[in-house]
Design an enzyme around this catalytic site. Structure first.
Site, mmCIF file in Angstrom:
data_model
loop_
_atom_site.group_PDB
_atom_site.id
_atom_site.type_symbol
_atom_site.label_atom_id
_atom_site.label_comp_id
_atom_site.label_asym_id
_atom_site.label_seq_id
_atom_site.Cartn_x
_atom_site.Cartn_y
_atom_site.Cartn_z
ATOM 1 N N PRO A 13 -5.557 -12.179 -0.106
ATOM 2 C CA PRO A 13 -5.780 -11.122 1.068
ATOM 3 C C PRO A 13 -4.124 -11.301 1.874
ATOM 4 O O PRO A 13 -3.592 -12.037 1.838
ATOM 5 C CB PRO A 13 -6.540 -11.799 1.879
ATOM 6 C CG PRO A 13 -6.670 -13.171 1.699
ATOM 7 C CD PRO A 13 -6.179 -13.574 0.290
ATOM 8 N N ARG A 50 -3.600 -7.870 4.224
ATOM 9 C CA ARG A 50 -4.031 -6.902 5.295
ATOM 10 C C ARG A 50 -5.176 -7.749 6.100
ATOM 11 O O ARG A 50 -5.136 -7.630 7.218
ATOM 12 C CB ARG A 50 -4.375 -5.719 4.828
ATOM 13 C CG ARG A 50 -4.817 -4.336 6.077
ATOM 14 C CD ARG A 50 -5.448 -3.491 5.297
ATOM 15 N NE ARG A 50 -4.722 -2.822 4.167
ATOM 16 C CZ ARG A 50 -3.641 -2.018 4.056
ATOM 17 N NH1 ARG A 50 -3.410 -1.141 5.518
ATOM 18 N NH2 ARG A 50 -3.083 -1.370 2.868
ATOM 19 N N TYR A 89 1.121 7.490 4.871
ATOM 20 C CA TYR A 89 -0.100 8.030 4.141
ATOM 21 C C TYR A 89 -1.109 8.512 4.815
ATOM 22 O O TYR A 89 -2.259 8.142 4.786
ATOM 23 C CB TYR A 89 -0.442 6.990 2.959
ATOM 24 C CG TYR A 89 -0.367 5.499 3.242
ATOM 25 C CD1 TYR A 89 0.319 4.831 2.329
ATOM 26 C CD2 TYR A 89 -0.780 4.874 4.519
ATOM 27 C CE1 TYR A 89 0.778 3.514 2.470
ATOM 28 C CE2 TYR A 89 -0.190 3.387 4.476
ATOM 29 C CZ TYR A 89 0.340 2.835 3.360
ATOM 30 O OH TYR A 89 0.745 1.279 3.763
ATOM 31 N N CYS A 118 13.223 11.336 15.340
ATOM 32 C CA CYS A 118 13.589 12.653 14.872
ATOM 33 C C CYS A 118 13.175 13.012 13.561
ATOM 34 O O CYS A 118 13.791 13.279 12.475
ATOM 35 C CB CYS A 118 15.203 12.860 14.883
ATOM 36 S SG CYS A 118 15.880 12.532 16.261
HETATM 37 C C1 PLP Z 1 -0.320 -6.292 -1.835
HETATM 38 C C2 PLP Z 1 -0.913 -7.217 -2.576
HETATM 39 C C3 PLP Z 1 -1.796 -8.081 -2.270
HETATM 40 C C4 PLP Z 1 -2.507 -8.020 -0.807
HETATM 41 O O1 PLP Z 1 -3.235 -6.758 -0.665
HETATM 42 P P1 PLP Z 1 -3.830 -6.582 0.936
HETATM 43 O O2 PLP Z 1 -4.481 -5.119 0.846
HETATM 44 O O3 PLP Z 1 -3.040 -6.730 1.881
HETATM 45 O O4 PLP Z 1 -5.025 -7.567 1.159
HETATM 46 C C5 PLP Z 1 -2.370 -8.903 -3.065
HETATM 47 N N1 PLP Z 1 -1.890 -9.203 -4.174
HETATM 48 C C6 PLP Z 1 -0.668 -8.448 -4.799
HETATM 49 C C7 PLP Z 1 -0.398 -8.609 -6.215
HETATM 50 C C8 PLP Z 1 -0.501 -7.548 -3.968
HETATM 51 O O5 PLP Z 1 0.599 -6.546 -4.502
#
Ligand code: PLP
Length: 435
Positions: free
Chosen positions: A292, A294, A335, A361
């Site tokens: 994880p 995010r 996004y 800007c």
């Molecule tokens: C970005 C990423 C994550 C984490 O994704 P989240 O949405 O931030 O939990 C985990 N593993 C890999 C390989 C990623 O590229």
């Protein structure tokens, strides 16, 4: 809940996070300011750890995806929480090493790791490299021979799973730049090549389907594909995966209407699937890796801005401009990410509908369309929750904006963990000034 778990209002109506009134932090450290609530970060870490203990009898690891946000202060905290770390560049790796994060608990990802980056990873003694493509295997063959060292690797497969999220955050569908495709035999060839390289120790299989994923089913499907692939490889090469990792990607709520994804539910369904699939395949229970990003830091962060110009376009829209914007949070422009906002210096009925605009800007530099707030005035503080992930790491110096200060709050105490960028920091790179 889109706000950190310690969020409250004091008697004067001021927003309080981690026991500290936000206006006091804004006065001391300036705005834009990013505030992280330590209790929320630790609670998210504990939620993953405890869910694994509850639902998974085998070994496991929680690997924090550093790209969501890294700072030395955060890495120290995550180290205390016994998380692992995943890095996606030499820069993130060097940063983690400088912070004293144990290299053995670092995993290296990325679809175009350079030879120098791999050399650095090997020299640092990192825990594992997640191999993404055949070119990387060529490089790994060379750097491990050169260094005469062994290296643990996982194979990142593209599981062909649609995570039902924004196209820019989807990574597990067939048409993706990430991972070895199973269907065309690429993934199988990768396993064959790794087994033929004595320096590479194949530890298992990894997939990451995308980010801001609300549904749990795609994670279960990813585990299914990883095991189907694992069984094929066992039949062909006699190798059994010691680790299975369905990556990261669990969503967080950004606005109150968003569903509240449940970490325990994710871990439960994934763990159950891994147990069943291992059983069906006749494999010993593999280590379960979760990654994880995010969902560890996102809910803990709040961005704070000061209101400046207010512009009314009669019958159309009221623009409330703040002293930050896309230079510190490009997600709305990149996004179409949605946020909500509140005033931090006073409370009241949220009876105004305004558009919170950044100061940079670009017409697309809007932080929140149609935010509901008490009638804002110049000098007010606007706080935006769920700002802990993928804001600061994507921050830029567009318009020569200085990157914001970051404070960690806990039980009434605030600790500055990153100072605001200064013009000297930027001028230091200008070699012509030295001549
Ligand atoms: C970005 C990423 C994550 C984490 O994704 P989240 O949405 O931030 O939990 C985990 N593993 C890999 C390989 C990623 O590229």
């Amino acid at each position: 809940m889109v706000w950190p778990k310690t969020t409250a209002r004091d008697a004067a109506g001021q927003l309080v996070i981690g026991g500290v009134p936000v206006p006091r932090l804004a006065a001391e450290y300036g705005t834009p300011l990013y505030i992280y609530d330590e209790a929320t970060i630790r609670a998210q870490c504990a939620a993953y750890r405890e869910a694994l203990v509850r639902h998974y009898p085998g070994r496991s690891r929680v690997v924090y995806a550093g790209k969501a946000y890294v700072s030395v202060g955060l890495l120290r905290l995550l180290n205390e929480e016994e998380l692992w770390l995943d890095v996606v560049s030499g820069g993130e790796l060097q940063f983690a090493l400088a912070a004293g994060f144990p290299p053995a608990r670092i995993v290296f990802h990325g679809n175009n790791k350079s030879e120098d980056e791999l050399r650095l990873a090997l020299a640092a003694g990192i825990g594992a490299v997640v191999v993404d493509n055949h070119y990387e295997l060529d490089l790994l063959e060379r750097v491990t021979a050169e260094a005469q060292r062994e290296l643990d690797v996982l194979v990142r497969v593209n599981p062909g799973v649609d995570a039902h999220t924004h196209a820019y955050r989807r990574t597990g569908q067939v048409d993706s730049k990430f991972g070895f495709l199973i269907d065309n035999g690429d993934a199988q060839r990768a396993v064959g090549r790794i087994l033929a390289m004595p320096a590479l120790k194949l530890r298992g299989y990894h997939a990451h389907i995308g980010s801001q994923v609300f549904e749990l089913e795609p994670f279960v499907q990813a585990v299914e594909r990883l095991f189907a692939f694992g069984r094929e490889m066992a039949a062909r090469f006699g190798v059994v995966p010691e680790e299975i990792s369905p990556g990261g990607g669990l969503a967080i709520p950004y606005v109150s209407e968003d569903p509240q994804p449940d970490i325990d539910a994710l871990v439960r369904v994934v763990a159950e699937k891994v147990r069943r699939a291992a059983d069906a395949a006749g494999f010993p229970l593999p280590r379960l890796g979760l990654e994880p990003g995010r969902s560890i830091v996102g809910p803990a962060g709040v961005a704070v801005y000061r209101v400046g110009a207010i512009k009314e376009i009669p019958g159309i829209r009221r623009y409330v401009s703040v002293d930050g914007g896309m230079a510190d949070n490009i997600r709305p422009a990149l996004y179409g990410a949605r946020y909500e906002a509140a005033l931090a210096n006073r409370d009241g009925p949220a009876d105004a509908v305004v558009t919170i605009a950044g100061k940079y800007c670009e017409s697309g530099d809007i932080l929140v369309y149609d935010a509901r707030l008490p009638e804002p005035r110049p000098g007010d503080l606007v706080a935006i929750p769920a700002a802990g992930a993928y804001c600061l790491p994507m921050a830029s110096n567009y318009n020569l904006a200085m990157r914001p200060a970051v404070v960690l709050v806990r039980e009434g105490q605030a600790r500055l963990i990153q100072r605001r960028e200064r013009i000297e920091d930027l001028l230091r790179r200008e070699v012509e000034l030295e001549r």
